[in-house]
Design an enzyme around this catalytic site. Structure first.
Site, PDB file in Angstrom:
ATOM      1  N   PHE A 115      -0.932  -9.740 -20.552  1.00  0.00           N
ATOM      2  CA  PHE A 115       0.147  -8.941 -19.965  1.00  0.00           C
ATOM      3  C   PHE A 115       1.384  -9.818 -19.815  1.00  0.00           C
ATOM      4  O   PHE A 115       1.278 -11.048 -19.765  1.00  0.00           O
ATOM      5  CB  PHE A 115      -0.290  -8.406 -18.593  1.00  0.00           C
ATOM      6  CG  PHE A 115      -0.450  -6.905 -18.573  1.00  0.00           C
ATOM      7  CD1 PHE A 115      -1.561  -6.305 -19.121  1.00  0.00           C
ATOM      8  CD2 PHE A 115       0.534  -6.097 -18.003  1.00  0.00           C
ATOM      9  CE1 PHE A 115      -1.708  -4.932 -19.115  1.00  0.00           C
ATOM     10  CE2 PHE A 115       0.397  -4.722 -17.991  1.00  0.00           C
ATOM     11  CZ  PHE A 115      -0.726  -4.134 -18.545  1.00  0.00           C
ATOM     12  N   ARG A 281       9.106  -8.068 -17.477  1.00  0.00           N
ATOM     13  CA  ARG A 281       9.708  -6.758 -17.762  1.00  0.00           C
ATOM     14  C   ARG A 281      11.220  -6.724 -17.642  1.00  0.00           C
ATOM     15  O   ARG A 281      11.885  -6.033 -18.410  1.00  0.00           O
ATOM     16  CB  ARG A 281       9.115  -5.730 -16.802  1.00  0.00           C
ATOM     17  CG  ARG A 281       7.689  -5.475 -17.113  1.00  0.00           C
ATOM     18  CD  ARG A 281       7.051  -4.571 -16.111  1.00  0.00           C
ATOM     19  NE  ARG A 281       5.667  -4.382 -16.521  1.00  0.00           N
ATOM     20  CZ  ARG A 281       4.752  -3.765 -15.789  1.00  0.00           C
ATOM     21  NH1 ARG A 281       5.070  -3.285 -14.594  1.00  0.00           N
ATOM     22  NH2 ARG A 281       3.543  -3.634 -16.227  1.00  0.00           N
TER      23      ARG A 281
HETATM   24  C1  LIG Z   1       2.443   5.327 -14.808  1.00  0.00           C
HETATM   25  C2  LIG Z   1       2.191   4.082 -13.989  1.00  0.00           C
HETATM   26  C3  LIG Z   1       1.350   3.098 -14.490  1.00  0.00           C
HETATM   27  C4  LIG Z   1       1.112   1.940 -13.740  1.00  0.00           C
HETATM   28  N1  LIG Z   1       0.269   0.976 -14.241  1.00  0.00           N
HETATM   29  C5  LIG Z   1      -0.007  -0.114 -13.488  1.00  0.00           C
HETATM   30  C6  LIG Z   1      -0.947  -1.097 -13.933  1.00  0.00           C
HETATM   31  O1  LIG Z   1      -1.565  -0.975 -14.987  1.00  0.00           O
HETATM   32  N2  LIG Z   1      -1.167  -2.174 -13.143  1.00  0.00           N
HETATM   33  C7  LIG Z   1      -0.531  -2.347 -11.959  1.00  0.00           C
HETATM   34  O2  LIG Z   1      -0.773  -3.352 -11.290  1.00  0.00           O
HETATM   35  N3  LIG Z   1       0.357  -1.426 -11.516  1.00  0.00           N
HETATM   36  C8  LIG Z   1       0.619  -0.320 -12.238  1.00  0.00           C
HETATM   37  N4  LIG Z   1       1.509   0.620 -11.762  1.00  0.00           N
HETATM   38  C9  LIG Z   1       2.035   0.475 -10.411  1.00  0.00           C
HETATM   39  C10 LIG Z   1       0.976   0.900  -9.413  1.00  0.00           C
HETATM   40  O3  LIG Z   1       0.135   1.873  -9.975  1.00  0.00           O
HETATM   41  C11 LIG Z   1       1.579   1.458  -8.134  1.00  0.00           C
HETATM   42  O4  LIG Z   1       2.535   0.572  -7.642  1.00  0.00           O
HETATM   43  C12 LIG Z   1       0.491   1.625  -7.091  1.00  0.00           C
HETATM   44  O5  LIG Z   1      -0.581   2.381  -7.604  1.00  0.00           O
HETATM   45  C13 LIG Z   1       0.986   2.237  -5.790  1.00  0.00           C
HETATM   46  O6  LIG Z   1      -0.142   2.406  -4.959  1.00  0.00           O
HETATM   47  P1  LIG Z   1       0.019   2.805  -3.431  1.00  0.00           P
HETATM   48  O7  LIG Z   1      -1.354   2.813  -2.859  1.00  0.00           O
HETATM   49  O8  LIG Z   1       1.028   1.942  -2.800  1.00  0.00           O
HETATM   50  O9  LIG Z   1       0.617   4.274  -3.493  1.00  0.00           O
HETATM   51  P2  LIG Z   1       0.231   5.583  -4.345  1.00  0.00           P
HETATM   52  O10 LIG Z   1      -0.957   5.403  -5.190  1.00  0.00           O
HETATM   53  O11 LIG Z   1       1.479   6.060  -4.969  1.00  0.00           O
HETATM   54  O12 LIG Z   1      -0.192   6.582  -3.205  1.00  0.00           O
HETATM   55  C14 LIG Z   1       0.729   7.030  -2.239  1.00  0.00           C
HETATM   56  C15 LIG Z   1      -0.008   7.909  -1.267  1.00  0.00           C
HETATM   57  O13 LIG Z   1       0.849   8.224  -0.197  1.00  0.00           O
HETATM   58  C16 LIG Z   1       0.747   9.584   0.093  1.00  0.00           C
HETATM   59  N5  LIG Z   1       2.015   9.990   0.706  1.00  0.00           N
HETATM   60  C17 LIG Z   1       3.267   9.754   0.294  1.00  0.00           C
HETATM   61  N6  LIG Z   1       4.156  10.271   1.159  1.00  0.00           N
HETATM   62  C18 LIG Z   1       3.438  10.837   2.150  1.00  0.00           C
HETATM   63  C19 LIG Z   1       3.777  11.531   3.322  1.00  0.00           C
HETATM   64  N7  LIG Z   1       5.039  11.773   3.683  1.00  0.00           N
HETATM   65  N8  LIG Z   1       2.779  11.993   4.103  1.00  0.00           N
HETATM   66  C20 LIG Z   1       1.479  11.802   3.768  1.00  0.00           C
HETATM   67  N9  LIG Z   1       1.115  11.140   2.661  1.00  0.00           N
HETATM   68  C21 LIG Z   1       2.083  10.660   1.870  1.00  0.00           C
HETATM   69  C22 LIG Z   1       0.413  10.267  -1.198  1.00  0.00           C
HETATM   70  O14 LIG Z   1      -0.269  11.468  -0.965  1.00  0.00           O
HETATM   71  C23 LIG Z   1      -0.495   9.228  -1.854  1.00  0.00           C
HETATM   72  O15 LIG Z   1      -1.818   9.432  -1.445  1.00  0.00           O
HETATM   73  C24 LIG Z   1       1.749   1.778 -12.502  1.00  0.00           C
HETATM   74  C25 LIG Z   1       2.590   2.769 -12.008  1.00  0.00           C
HETATM   75  C26 LIG Z   1       2.826   3.906 -12.760  1.00  0.00           C
HETATM   76  C27 LIG Z   1       3.782   4.928 -12.208  1.00  0.00           C
END
Ligand SMILES: Cc1cc2nc3c(=O)[nH]c(=O)nc-3n(C[C@H](O)[C@H](O)[C@H](O)COP(=O)(O)OP(=O)(O)OC[C@H]3O[C@@H](n4cnc5c(N)ncnc54)[C@H](O)[C@@H]3O)c2cc1C
Length: 575
Positions: A115, A281
Site C-alpha cells: 500500500f 495519497r
Molecule cells: C470506500 C472507502 C474505502 C475505504 N477503505 C479503507 C481501507 O481499505 N483501509 C483503511 O484503513 N481505511 C479505509 N477507509 C477509511 C475507513 O473505512 C473509515 O475511516 C472508517 O471505517 C471509519 O470508521 P468509524 O468507525 O470511525 O466510522 P463509520 O464506520 O463511518 O461509522 C460511523 C457510525 O456512526 C453512526 N453515526 C453517525 N452519525 C450519527 C448520529 N448523529 N447518531 C447516531 N449514530 C451516528 C453511523 O450510524 C455509523 O454506525 C475507506 C473509506 C471509504 C469511504
C-alpha cells in the site's frame, strides 16, 4: 423517553463496536446508531488493515510508525503513532481469533499486500504490510465485531440519530437522539459517552463517502464549545471512479496497477521515483491534478474535472478476480469497463478527514488545558493525532481497532468509580421544538443548499488551494448557513421522516465546512493534504503545530497545540 446506561457509544462502525465490546466488560453499554450497524461506512473499506506481521516481507512496528509519521508530513503525534503500529499487530491477531476470515498465504498465514507510503527500513522500498480479506476487509471487520457485541449483551438502538450532547460544565451527562421509526426524541443518561460517528466527506461533490458521512459528532461537539483539531487536512484519494467518486482501492496499485496520462506515460516516475504509484495519497492526487491542469489528462482541456487512467489489465484475469473482485464489479456496473481487459478512468475523490475531535491516547476528549470527564471519541471523527497532515492507506482501520479498543478499556475502568452527572430537567425539549418548527412552517427545500456547499468545497477547498478562492468559500458557506435558517421539510409525517434527518445532517456539514475553510485559510504553508499555491513550501518554523478551531456562531477562532516530535526529527519528504 429517558434511558440510563453506564456508557453510550454513538456510532456502530469499527471504532464504536470495538469500544462497545471492551466497555461492556464492566459497563452497561448501549450503542446508538443512525444506521443499522453493518451498514456503517467501515463496511465499505476495501484495501486492508496495516500491521507489521512480517508474513510476506521482513517488517517491524518501528518502520510502520516511521512511515506513518513521514506520510503525515511530520504533523503526527509520534508516541500516538508508535502505539498505533505496536498495538496493530495484536489487534489483527485478535480479529483473527474472533473469526475474521483474512486472505491467506499458500502456507496458511494472513496474507499481506503493498500500500502507498508503507516501506521497509525507513523508506528503502515498498513492503507488504496490509492484511486483507479480498477487497472486503472492512465489511469482515464489522460483521466480526457486531457478532461479538451481540454475544456480550451490548444494547443496540438502531436508526436513532443523536442530535444533542449534554455537558455539566466539563463533564458529560448524556445525549438526545431522534428515533427514525417514530419521530420521537429519546434522552440517554450516561456516565460516559463516546463519539464514533465517522467521517464527513459529504461536504464535497466528488467523494468516496457514504451519504451518512455527515460529521454529526464533531459538529455537535463544536456547537457546545469543544474545539476541532486540524480540520484543514482533508484527504483526496487519487483513484475515485470518474465523475462519481466511488473508490477504487489503492490495493489495485498495491497489486501492480499503474497510473497513465493521455500519452500513455507512467507519470508517477516524475513525481516519486522510488515509490512510483505507491507514493502517499496526497502526492499522487497532486500529481494527477498537475497532469490534468497541464493538459495531459485524458480529455486534455486542463479543466479540473478531467481524469487519468488506472491500468490493471496486465495483472491477468485470475489476479483481478481473486484479489479485487468487488472493484471489478463496480467498474462493470458503473462504467461498463472490465478492469481485466481495459484501464479504469479515475480522478481524485474526497475521502478521509485527518482532523476531528481532539483526544488523548485513551480516547478522552481534551485540549491542552481541559479534559472533558466521561467524554470520549475514536475513529475517523477523532484526531489523536496519528494521521497528521495525510493518512497512509490501511491506517484508518488500524486506528479504529487500536484506539477504539483503548477508549473502550478506559471507559470500562472509568464508569466503575464515576457517578452520573446532572442532566438538565428539560433535556430533549430543545430538539423536540426544533423538529416541530421544521415541520410547522413552510420554507425552501434543502437540496439546492446542499449542492452549493458541495460545489464550493470541491472547487475552492480541493487538492490545490489559494487565498482568494478560500476567502470566497468562507463567504459562500456563511451565506449558506444564513439561508439554511429558512429551510423546512416538505414531508410532515412522524414515521421514517428522512427529510428531518437530512436537514439536521446538512446543518452539521455546513458547520464543518466553515471550520474546514477557515482553518485552511489560516494555515499559510503547504503540508500533506493541505497544498497552497500561494504558500507552496512546508514551514516548520511557523507551522509545526496543530490547529484548534472553535466555532462560535458564524465566527471561527483559532488556537494551536504542540506536535509531539519526541522520536524523529522532522525532515523534508522524498519518496
Ligand atoms: C470506500 C472507502 C474505502 C475505504 N477503505 C479503507 C481501507 O481499505 N483501509 C483503511 O484503513 N481505511 C479505509 N477507509 C477509511 C475507513 O473505512 C473509515 O475511516 C472508517 O471505517 C471509519 O470508521 P468509524 O468507525 O470511525 O466510522 P463509520 O464506520 O463511518 O461509522 C460511523 C457510525 O456512526 C453512526 N453515526 C453517525 N452519525 C450519527 C448520529 N448523529 N447518531 C447516531 N449514530 C451516528 C453511523 O450510524 C455509523 O454506525 C475507506 C473509506 C471509504 C469511504
Amino acid at each position: 423517553m429517558t434511558h440510563e446506561f453506564d456508557a453510550v457509544i454513538v456510532g456502530a462502525g469499527g471504532a464504536g463496536l470495538y469500544a462497545a465490546l471492551e466497555a461492556s466488560k464492566t459497563a452497561r453499554t448501549a450503542v446508538v446508531s443512525k444506521l443499522y450497524p453493518t451498514r456503517s461506512h467501515t463496511g465499505a473499506a476495501q484495501g486492508g488493515i496495516g500491521a507489521a506481521l512480517g508474513n510476506v516481507d521482513q517488517d517491524s512496528p518501528e518502520w510502520h510508525a516511521f512511515d506513518t509519521v513521514k506520510g503525515g508530513d511530520y504533523l503526527v503525534d509520534q508516541q500516538a503513532a508508535r502505539i498505533l503500529a505496536e498495538e496493530a499487530v495484536q489487534a489483527v491477531y485478535d480479529l483473527e481469533n474472533r473469526g475474521l476470515p483474512f486472505s491467506r498465504t499458500p502456507d496458511g498465514r494472513i496474507d499481506q499486500r503493498r500500500f502507498g507510503g508503507h516501506t521497509r527500513n525507513f523508506g528503502e522500498a515498498p513492503v507488504h504490510r496490509s492484511c486483507y480479506a479480498a477487497d472486503r476487509t472492512g465489511n469482515m471487520i464489522l460483521q466480526t465485531l457486531y457478532q461479538q457485541c451481540i454475544k456480550n449483551d451490548v444494547h443496540f438502538y438502531d436508526e436513532f440519530q443523536v442530535v444533542e450532547v449534554f455537558l455539566d460544565g466539563t463533564r458529560v451527562a448524556g445525549v438526545a437522539a431522534f428515533e427514525l421509526a417514530t419521530g420521537e426524541v429519546h434522552v440517554f443518561k450516561a456516565k460516559a459517552v463516546m463519539f464514533a460517528t465517522g467521517g464527513f466527506g459529504r461536504m464535497f461533490r466528488i467523494t468516496s463517502n457514504a451519504h451518512a458521512n455527515t460529521g454529526d459528532g464533531p459538529a455537535l461537539l463544536a456547537r457546545v464549545g469543544i474545539p476541532l483539531e486540524d480540520m484543514e487536512f482533508f484527504q483526496f484519494h487519487p483513484t475515485g471512479i470518474r465523475g462519481m467518486g466511488i473508490l477504487i482501492t489503492e490495493g489495485v496499485r498495491g497489486e501492480g496497477g499503474i497510473l497513465r496520462n493521455s500519452k500513455g506515460e507512467r507519470f508517477m516516475e516524475r513525481y516519486a521515483p522510488t515509490l512510483l504509484d505507491l507514493a502517499p495519497r496526497d502526492m499522487v492526487s497532486r500529481a494527477i491534478m498537475t497532469e490534468v491542469i497541464e493538459g495531459r489528462g485524458i480529455r486534455g482541456d486542463g479543466r479540473i474535472d478531467d481524469w487519468v487512467m488506472l491500468d490493471a489489465s496486465h495483472l491477468g484475469r485470475e489476479t483481478v478476480y481473486a484479489k479485487i473482485p468487488d472493484i471489478a464489479d463496480f467498474c462493470k456496473t458503473y462504467l461498463g469497463v472490465d478492469p481485466a481487459e481495459a484501464p479504469m478512468p479515475v480522478q481524485p475523490t474526497a475521502h478521509y478527514a485527518m482532523g476531528g475531535i481532539p483526544t488523548d491516547i485513551d480516547g478522552r476528549v481534551c485540549t491542552d488545558t481541559t479534559v472533558y470527564a466521561g467524554l470520549y471519541a475514536a475513529g475517523e471523527c477523532a484526531c489523536v493525532s496519528v494521521h497528521g497532515a495525510n493518512r497512509l492507506g490501511t491506517n484508518s482501520l488500524v486506528d479504529l481497532v487500536v484506539y477504539g479498543r483503548r477508549a473502550g478499556r478506559h471507559i470500562a475502568d472509568y464508569v466503575r468509580s464515576a457517578d452520573h452527572s446532572r442532566l438538565p430537567a428539560d433535556a430533549g425539549d430543545a430538539a423536540r421544538e426544533r423538529i416541530a418548527t421544521l415541520k410547522k412552517s413552510r420554507g425552501p427545500h434543502p437540496g439546492p443548499l446542499y449542492e452549493r456547499m458541495q460545489q464550493t468545497m470541491m472547487a475552492r477547498i480541493g487538492v490545490y488551494r489559494e487565498r482568494e478562492q478560500m476567502e470566497e468559500a468562507v463567504a459562500e458557506i456563511r451565506q449558506l448557513r444564513e439561508e439554511f435558517q429558512q429551510v423546512r421539510v416538505q414531508d410532515n409525517s412522524a414515521n421514517y421522516n428522512q427529510e428531518v434527518l437530512g436537514i439536521l445532517e446538512l446543518e452539521n456539514l455546513l458547520d464543518l465546512s466553515l471550520v474546514t475553510a477557515v482553518s485552511a485559510l489560516n494555515r499559510t504553508e503547504s503540508r500533506g493534504a493541505h497544498s497552497r499555491k500561494d504558500f507552496p513550501e512546508r514551514d516548520d518554523v511557523s507551522w509545526l503545530k496543530h490547529t484548534l478551531a472553535f466555532l462560535n456562531g458564524s465566527d471561527v477562532s483559532i488556537d494551536y497545540k504542540a506536535v509531539d516530535t519526541s522520536i524523529w526529527e522532522p525532515k523534508p519528504r522524498t519518496y
